[in-house]
Design an enzyme around this catalytic site. Structure first.
Site, PDB file in Angstrom:
ATOM      1  N   THR A 173      10.667 -11.182  -6.552  1.00 54.22           N
ATOM      2  CA  THR A 173       9.536 -11.872  -5.950  1.00 54.22           C
ATOM      3  C   THR A 173       9.826 -13.357  -5.869  1.00 54.22           C
ATOM      4  O   THR A 173      10.314 -13.954  -6.842  1.00 54.22           O
ATOM      5  CB  THR A 173       8.192 -11.629  -6.677  1.00 54.22           C
ATOM      6  OG1 THR A 173       7.223 -12.524  -6.121  1.00 54.22           O
ATOM      7  CG2 THR A 173       8.252 -11.858  -8.165  1.00 54.22           C
ATOM      8  N   ILE A 174       9.548 -13.917  -4.711  1.00 60.23           N
ATOM      9  CA  ILE A 174       9.739 -15.367  -4.564  1.00 60.23           C
ATOM     10  C   ILE A 174       8.774 -16.117  -5.479  1.00 60.23           C
ATOM     11  O   ILE A 174       9.006 -17.261  -5.825  1.00 60.23           O
ATOM     12  CB  ILE A 174       9.540 -15.830  -3.102  1.00 60.23           C
ATOM     13  CG1 ILE A 174       8.143 -15.480  -2.591  1.00 60.23           C
ATOM     14  CG2 ILE A 174      10.627 -15.267  -2.201  1.00 60.23           C
ATOM     15  CD1 ILE A 174       7.756 -16.240  -1.324  1.00 60.23           C
ATOM     16  N   ASP A 175       7.673 -15.451  -5.870  1.00 59.92           N
ATOM     17  CA  ASP A 175       6.645 -16.127  -6.671  1.00 59.92           C
ATOM     18  C   ASP A 175       7.085 -16.406  -8.110  1.00 59.92           C
ATOM     19  O   ASP A 175       6.484 -17.228  -8.793  1.00 59.92           O
ATOM     20  CB  ASP A 175       5.357 -15.288  -6.716  1.00 59.92           C
ATOM     21  CG  ASP A 175       4.684 -15.186  -5.367  1.00 59.92           C
ATOM     22  OD1 ASP A 175       5.183 -15.814  -4.414  1.00 59.92           O
ATOM     23  OD2 ASP A 175       3.670 -14.467  -5.257  1.00 59.92           O
ATOM     24  N   GLY A 220       7.923  -6.580  -6.837  1.00 59.76           N
ATOM     25  CA  GLY A 220       7.233  -7.515  -7.722  1.00 59.76           C
ATOM     26  C   GLY A 220       6.347  -6.802  -8.735  1.00 59.76           C
ATOM     27  O   GLY A 220       6.588  -5.636  -9.084  1.00 59.76           O
ATOM     28  N   GLY A 264       0.829  -1.213   0.000  1.00 60.51           N
ATOM     29  CA  GLY A 264       0.000   0.000   0.000  1.00 60.51           C
ATOM     30  C   GLY A 264       0.858   1.254   0.000  1.00 60.51           C
ATOM     31  O   GLY A 264       2.041   1.189  -0.333  1.00 60.51           O
ATOM     32  N   MET A 284       8.915 -18.546   6.299  1.00 59.11           N
ATOM     33  CA  MET A 284      10.273 -19.112   6.415  1.00 59.11           C
ATOM     34  C   MET A 284      10.944 -19.244   5.056  1.00 59.11           C
ATOM     35  O   MET A 284      12.171 -19.248   4.970  1.00 59.11           O
ATOM     36  CB  MET A 284      10.212 -20.476   7.099  1.00 59.11           C
ATOM     37  CG  MET A 284       9.823 -20.334   8.564  1.00 59.11           C
ATOM     38  SD  MET A 284       9.532 -21.916   9.313  1.00 59.11           S
ATOM     39  CE  MET A 284      11.199 -22.431   9.588  1.00 59.11           C
ATOM     40  N   VAL A 285      10.150 -19.367   3.985  1.00 59.10           N
ATOM     41  CA  VAL A 285      10.776 -19.547   2.667  1.00 59.10           C
ATOM     42  C   VAL A 285      11.324 -18.237   2.103  1.00 59.10           C
ATOM     43  O   VAL A 285      12.061 -18.242   1.127  1.00 59.10           O
ATOM     44  CB  VAL A 285       9.834 -20.206   1.621  1.00 59.10           C
ATOM     45  CG1 VAL A 285       9.300 -21.532   2.125  1.00 59.10           C
ATOM     46  CG2 VAL A 285       8.700 -19.283   1.197  1.00 59.10           C
ATOM     47  N   ARG A 286      10.925 -17.114   2.695  1.00 59.36           N
ATOM     48  CA  ARG A 286      11.399 -15.846   2.112  1.00 59.36           C
ATOM     49  C   ARG A 286      12.181 -14.971   3.100  1.00 59.36           C
ATOM     50  O   ARG A 286      12.892 -14.050   2.675  1.00 59.36           O
ATOM     51  CB  ARG A 286      10.233 -15.059   1.511  1.00 59.36           C
ATOM     52  CG  ARG A 286       9.199 -14.620   2.510  1.00 59.36           C
ATOM     53  CD  ARG A 286       8.086 -13.800   1.872  1.00 59.36           C
ATOM     54  NE  ARG A 286       7.579 -12.842   2.832  1.00 59.36           N
ATOM     55  CZ  ARG A 286       6.493 -12.135   2.693  1.00 59.36           C
ATOM     56  NH1 ARG A 286       5.770 -12.251   1.592  1.00 59.36           N
ATOM     57  NH2 ARG A 286       6.113 -11.281   3.606  1.00 59.36           N
TER      58      ARG A 286
HETATM   59  N1  LIG Z   1      -1.242  -0.747 -10.179  1.00 56.92           N
HETATM   60  C1  LIG Z   1      -0.460  -0.086  -9.318  1.00 56.92           C
HETATM   61  N2  LIG Z   1      -0.129   1.208  -9.545  1.00 56.92           N
HETATM   62  C2  LIG Z   1       0.663   1.880  -8.698  1.00 56.92           C
HETATM   63  N3  LIG Z   1       1.206   1.335  -7.577  1.00 56.92           N
HETATM   64  C3  LIG Z   1       0.937   0.050  -7.319  1.00 56.92           C
HETATM   65  C4  LIG Z   1       0.084  -0.727  -8.157  1.00 56.92           C
HETATM   66  N4  LIG Z   1      -0.020  -1.966  -7.632  1.00 56.92           N
HETATM   67  C5  LIG Z   1       0.720  -1.962  -6.505  1.00 56.92           C
HETATM   68  N5  LIG Z   1       1.290  -0.758  -6.322  1.00 56.92           N
HETATM   69  C6  LIG Z   1       2.157  -0.386  -5.198  1.00 56.92           C
HETATM   70  O1  LIG Z   1       3.343  -1.187  -5.259  1.00 56.92           O
HETATM   71  C7  LIG Z   1       3.732  -1.592  -3.961  1.00 56.92           C
HETATM   72  C8  LIG Z   1       3.979  -3.068  -3.917  1.00 56.92           C
HETATM   73  O2  LIG Z   1       2.856  -3.804  -4.439  1.00 56.92           O
HETATM   74  P1  LIG Z   1       2.478  -5.261  -3.901  1.00 56.92           P
HETATM   75  O3  LIG Z   1       2.189  -5.166  -2.444  1.00 56.92           O
HETATM   76  O4  LIG Z   1       1.432  -5.799  -4.770  1.00 56.92           O
HETATM   77  O5  LIG Z   1       3.817  -6.086  -3.983  1.00 56.92           O
HETATM   78  P2  LIG Z   1       4.640  -6.619  -5.222  1.00 56.92           P
HETATM   79  O6  LIG Z   1       5.511  -5.559  -5.744  1.00 56.92           O
HETATM   80  O7  LIG Z   1       3.720  -7.250  -6.207  1.00 56.92           O
HETATM   81  O8  LIG Z   1       5.582  -7.693  -4.538  1.00 56.92           O
HETATM   82  P3  LIG Z   1       5.210  -9.138  -3.960  1.00 56.92           P
HETATM   83  O9  LIG Z   1       5.753 -10.118  -4.957  1.00 56.92           O
HETATM   84  O10 LIG Z   1       5.909  -9.228  -2.689  1.00 56.92           O
HETATM   85  O11 LIG Z   1       3.734  -9.239  -3.827  1.00 56.92           O
HETATM   86  C9  LIG Z   1       2.652  -1.141  -2.994  1.00 56.92           C
HETATM   87  O12 LIG Z   1       3.168  -0.092  -2.202  1.00 56.92           O
HETATM   88  C10 LIG Z   1       1.505  -0.707  -3.868  1.00 56.92           C
HETATM   89  O13 LIG Z   1       0.843   0.414  -3.363  1.00 56.92           O
HETATM   90  O1  LIG Z   2       3.684 -10.410   3.097  1.00 55.87           O
HETATM   91  P1  LIG Z   2       2.251 -10.757   2.983  1.00 55.87           P
HETATM   92  O2  LIG Z   2       1.430  -9.533   2.798  1.00 55.87           O
HETATM   93  O3  LIG Z   2       1.762 -11.655   4.031  1.00 55.87           O
HETATM   94  O4  LIG Z   2       2.085 -11.515   1.582  1.00 55.87           O
HETATM   95  C1  LIG Z   2       2.276 -12.853   1.308  1.00 55.87           C
HETATM   96  C2  LIG Z   2       2.378 -12.980  -0.192  1.00 55.87           C
HETATM   97  O5  LIG Z   2       3.582 -12.423  -0.627  1.00 55.87           O
HETATM   98  C3  LIG Z   2       4.321 -13.331  -1.410  1.00 55.87           C
HETATM   99  O6  LIG Z   2       5.294 -13.907  -0.580  1.00 55.87           O
HETATM  100  C4  LIG Z   2       4.991 -12.639  -2.538  1.00 55.87           C
HETATM  101  O7  LIG Z   2       4.052 -12.093  -3.402  1.00 55.87           O
HETATM  102  C5  LIG Z   2       3.276 -14.365  -1.850  1.00 55.87           C
HETATM  103  O8  LIG Z   2       3.836 -15.593  -2.148  1.00 55.87           O
HETATM  104  C6  LIG Z   2       2.336 -14.385  -0.697  1.00 55.87           C
HETATM  105  O9  LIG Z   2       1.037 -14.702  -1.100  1.00 55.87           O
HETATM  106 MG   LIG Z   3       2.628  -9.011  -6.389  1.00 53.06          MG
END
Ligand SMILES: Nc1ncnc2c1ncn2[C@@H]1O[C@H](COP(=O)(O)OP(=O)(O)OP(=O)(O)O)[C@@H](O)[C@H]1O
Ligand SMILES: O=P(O)(O)OC[C@H]1O[C@](O)(CO)[C@@H](O)[C@@H]1O
Ligand SMILES: [Mg+2]
Length: 529
Positions: A299-301, A270, A246, A453-455
Site C-alpha cells: 500500500t502506498i499509504d 493492503g 469489493g 499519478m503517485v501510484r
Molecule cells: N474485513 C474484511 N474481510 C474480508 N475481506 C475484506 C475485508 N476488508 C476488505 N476485504 C477485501 O479485501 C479487498 C481489498 O480491500 P481494500 O479495497 O480495502 O484494499 P486494501 O487491501 O486495503 O488496499 P489499499 O491500500 O489499496 O486500500 C477487497 O476485495 C475487499 O472485499
Molecule cells: O483506487 P481508489 O478506490 O480510488 O482509492 C484511492 C485510495 O487508495 C489508496 O491509494 C490506497 O489505499 C489511498 O491512498 C486512496 O485513498
Molecule cells: Mg486499505
C-alpha cells in the site's frame, strides 16, 4: 487477533484516556502527558493490567516480578506462525530450493565448518522487533509496555528458505491475486513469486484476475503464469493481473480455491486484503484444506502496523515530491503565489509527511493525525497571510484524510467498505481564495492534486529491492508450511508475522514521534489550534 485490554482499580486516573486501543498499548505505550501523571502517582500504583487475547489470557501485574516473562509468553503466543501442521500430521521433505548455484564457501571466509554451512533459515531464527531502550515514557515516540518503560525483548520469526518443505513442488498449484488499489511494485512481487516458485520446481502457477473478484465473476479466467511470461512485467507500473475492490464472500472464495485445487495462495494487498487473507486462511482451516495463504503487504499509504514500510510507499513519496516541486515553482514564480498539493493516504499522513520532508519545499504540512483550525488567530489561513507578507509565496501540502472534521461527510463507502473522503484540497483552495479576497490581498493559488499519478507508476530502486525480497520470502514461507502469515520488513530485517497481528487498526503517524517533529522543524510551521 483482537486483543481486549481491561484495567483495574487505581492504576492511573488518565488510564482510559491513554489506552485508546490495544494498538496504543503495544505500539505507542503511554502518551507523554498522561505518562507523567502515572509517574507522579507511582507509589500508589496497584498496577494491575489485564491483557486478554482471544487465544490466551494473560494477567499482567507490574508489581509481579515475573510480569515480563508473562508478557513475553503472550507475545510469543501471538506471534507464533500458524502452520499447516497445526491441522495436518505431515512429514516434511528436503527442500528443492537449491542454493548450490552459489559457490559453496571454502571455510576460509568465516569460522563455519564447511560441511555445516547450508544457507537456509532455521525455524528458530528470530529478529528483534524493537531496538530502542526508552529511558522513560516521556521520551519522544516512546513505546513502552510498563510505566517504567522497562526493556522487553520482542522477537519475531525470521523469513527465508527452510531446509525442509511441506509440499511436493510438482504437485503444487499456486495462485497469485492482487487486491485493493494500485501500488508501485505489484508486478515486481508477482514476478519474483513466479521465479521463486519455478526455482522450487512448481509448474502450475496461475494469476487470479482483478483481485478477489477473479475468484467469482463469470468470464474472468485464471491466467497461467511462467518465468517467460512475467520476465519483463516489472518494467511497467500497475498490476499485470489487474486489481479491484469489493468482491465475493470468503466462503465463495474458498469454494473457488477448493474447486480450482489451489495449494498456495499469494495475496498482495493492503489492510483490507490482509483481513480478507486472514478470513480465507481461517475458512481453509475450518474446512481442513491443506492450503497455505501468504500475504505480501502492499500500500502506498504505509498504514499497516508493525512493519518498517509497505512496498510502493517509497515510490509514491518520490512521485509526490515531484508534485510539491511543481507547486513550489508555480508559487515562487507567481505574485503572492500559494502552491497547494493534496496527497493520498486514506487514514494516515505518511505520504504527505515524507514528501514534505524529502522535498524540503513545504511551509505547511497538514495530516489527519494532527487536528488543525483553518480560521482564527492560530489558524492555517492566518499563517499563510504571514508567509505571503514575509516571503511573498508559500507551499502547503495536505493529506487527503486531513481535516475531515471540517467538512461535511456523505457517509458513503466504496465497494470494500472504505469511507469515501470529502475533498479537503478543494475546500482549502476555496477557503484560501475567500480569505485573501476578504482581507484585500492579492493571492494566486495553484492547486495540484496528483491523485493516481503517485501510484500508477513503476517501482523505484528501493521498492524494487523490497518487492524482490518480500516476493521470494512469501514463497519460502508457503513451502515451509506456514499459512495466515505476511512477508514483511521489521526493524530492517525480513520476517514473517501472523496476519492477525497486522490487521488490528491502521498504522498512523505518531504525532509525538521524532519524524513528525523533524517535519515541523523542516517546515517551521506552528501549532494550528
Ligand atoms: N474485513 C474484511 N474481510 C474480508 N475481506 C475484506 C475485508 N476488508 C476488505 N476485504 C477485501 O479485501 C479487498 C481489498 O480491500 P481494500 O479495497 O480495502 O484494499 P486494501 O487491501 O486495503 O488496499 P489499499 O491500500 O489499496 O486500500 C477487497 O476485495 C475487499 O472485499
Ligand atoms: O483506487 P481508489 O478506490 O480510488 O482509492 C484511492 C485510495 O487508495 C489508496 O491509494 C490506497 O489505499 C489511498 O491512498 C486512496 O485513498
Ligand atoms: Mg486499505
Amino acid at each position: 487477533m483482537a486483543v481486549a485490554v481491561k484495567t483495574s482499580g487505581g492504576f492511573c486516573n488518565a488510564q482510559q484516556q491513554w489506552l485508546h486501543s490495544t494498538r496504543d498499548l503495544f505500539l505507542y505505550g503511554y502518551s507523554h502527558s498522561n505518562a507523567k501523571e502515572c509517574k507522579s502517582k507511582k507509589t500508589k500504583r496497584p498496577a494491575s493490567l489485564r491483557v486478554k487475547a482471544t487465544s490466551t489470557k494473560v494477567e499482567l501485574d507490574f508489581n509481579d516480578p515475573s510480569w515480563k516473562q508473562k508478557f513475553q509468553e503472550d507475545w510469543d503466543n501471538r506471534f507464533n506462525l500458524p502452520r499447516i501442521t497445526d491441522i495436518y500430521d505431515l512429514k516434511p521433505r528436503p527442500t528443492t530450493f537449491s542454493l548450490t548455484k552459489q559457490r559453496t564457501p571454502t571455510g576460509d571466509e568465516d569460522s563455519t565448518p564447511k560441511d555445516m554451512w547450508n544457507g537456509y533459515v532455521s525455524n528458530d531464527d528470530r529478529a528483534l522487533m524493537k531496538v530502542i531502550k526508552y529511558s522513560s515514557p516521556t521520551s519522544a515516540g516512546a513505546e513502552c509496555i510498563d510505566p517504567d518503560c522497562s526493556w522487553v525483548e520482542q522477537w519475531v520469526h525470521r523469513a527465508g528458505p527452510r531446509k525442509d518443505i511441506y509440499y511436493e513442488p510438482n504437485e503444487v498449484k499456486a495462485a497469485i491475486v492482487t487486491c485493493g488499489g494500485l501500488c508501485p511494485g505489484l508486478n515486481d512481487v508477482i514476478r519474483q513469486v513466479v521465479f521463486t516458485l519455478e526455482t522450487y520446481g512448481v509448474k502450475n502457477i496461475v494469476g487470479i484476475p482483478f483481485g478477489f473478484r477473479g475468484f467469482y465473476e463469470k468470464g474472468l479466467k485464471e491466467m497461467p503464469l511462467s518465468r517467460n511470461l512475467v520476465e519483463n512485467i516489472n518494467l511497467a507500473g500497475g498490476s499485470f493481473l489487474g486489481v479491484s475492490r469489493g468482491g465475493p464472500k470468503t466462503s465463495e472464495i474458498v469454494d473457488s480455491i477448493q474447486a480450482r485445487r489451489i495449494d498456495m495462495l499469494f495475496v498482495l494487498g493492503g489492510n483490507g486484503t490482509h483481513a480478507g487473507a486472514n478470513a480465507i486462511h481461517d475458512e481453509c482451516r475450518k474446512r481442513k484444506l491443506k492450503v497455505s495463504v501468504v500475504a505480501v503487504p502492499k500500500t502506498i499509504d504505509n498504514d499497516i502496523p508493525l512493519m518498517d514500510k509497505t512496498f510502493g510507499f517509497d515510490t509514491a513519496v518520490e512521485e509526490a515530491q515531484r508534485a510539491i516541486n511543481s507547486a513550489y515553482i508555480e508559487a515562487r514564480s507567481a505574485y503572492h503565489g500559494i502552491g497547494l498539493v493534496k496527497l493520498m493516504g486514506r487514514s494516515s499522513g505518511f505520504i504527505a509527511m515524507h514528501a514534505s520532508l524529502s522535498s524540503g519545499q513545504v511551509d505547511v504540512c497538514l495530516i489527519p493525525e494532527v487536528p488543525f483550525a483553518l480560521d482564527g488567530e492560530y489558524g492555517v489561513l492566518q499563517h499563510l497571510e504571514q508567509l505571503i507578507k514575509n516571503t511573498g509565496f508559500c507551499v502547503v501540502c495536505v493529506a487527503e484524510a486531513a481535516g475531515q472534521e471540517l467538512l461535511q461527510n456523505s457517509g458513503a463507502t466504496d465497494a470494500s467498505g472504505n469511507a469515501i473522503l470529502s475533498d479537503i484540497g478543494v475546500h482549502m483552495q476555496q477557503k484560501i481564495k475567500t480569505h485573501f479576497k476578504g482581507i484585500g490581498v492579492h493571492a494566486d493559488i495553484k492547486y495540484i492534486d496528483p491523485t493516481y499519478m503517485v501510484r500508477a507508476c513503476r517501482a523505484n530502486a528501493s521498492d524494487a529491492i523490497l518487492c524482490t525480497v518480500l516476493g521470494q520470502n512469501a514463497v519460502h514461507g508457503a513451502f515451509a508450511g506456514f499459512s495466515g502469515i505476511t512477508s514483511c520488513i521489521c526493524n530492517t530485517h525480513y520476517v514473517y508475522l501472523p496476519v492477525t497481528q497486522v490487521i488490528t487498526a491502521p498504522k498512523r503517524v505518531n504525532h509525538k514521534g521524532r519524524m513528525w517533529h523533524r517535519c515541523l522543524t523542516s517546515t517551521g510551521q506552528p501549532d494550528f489550534r
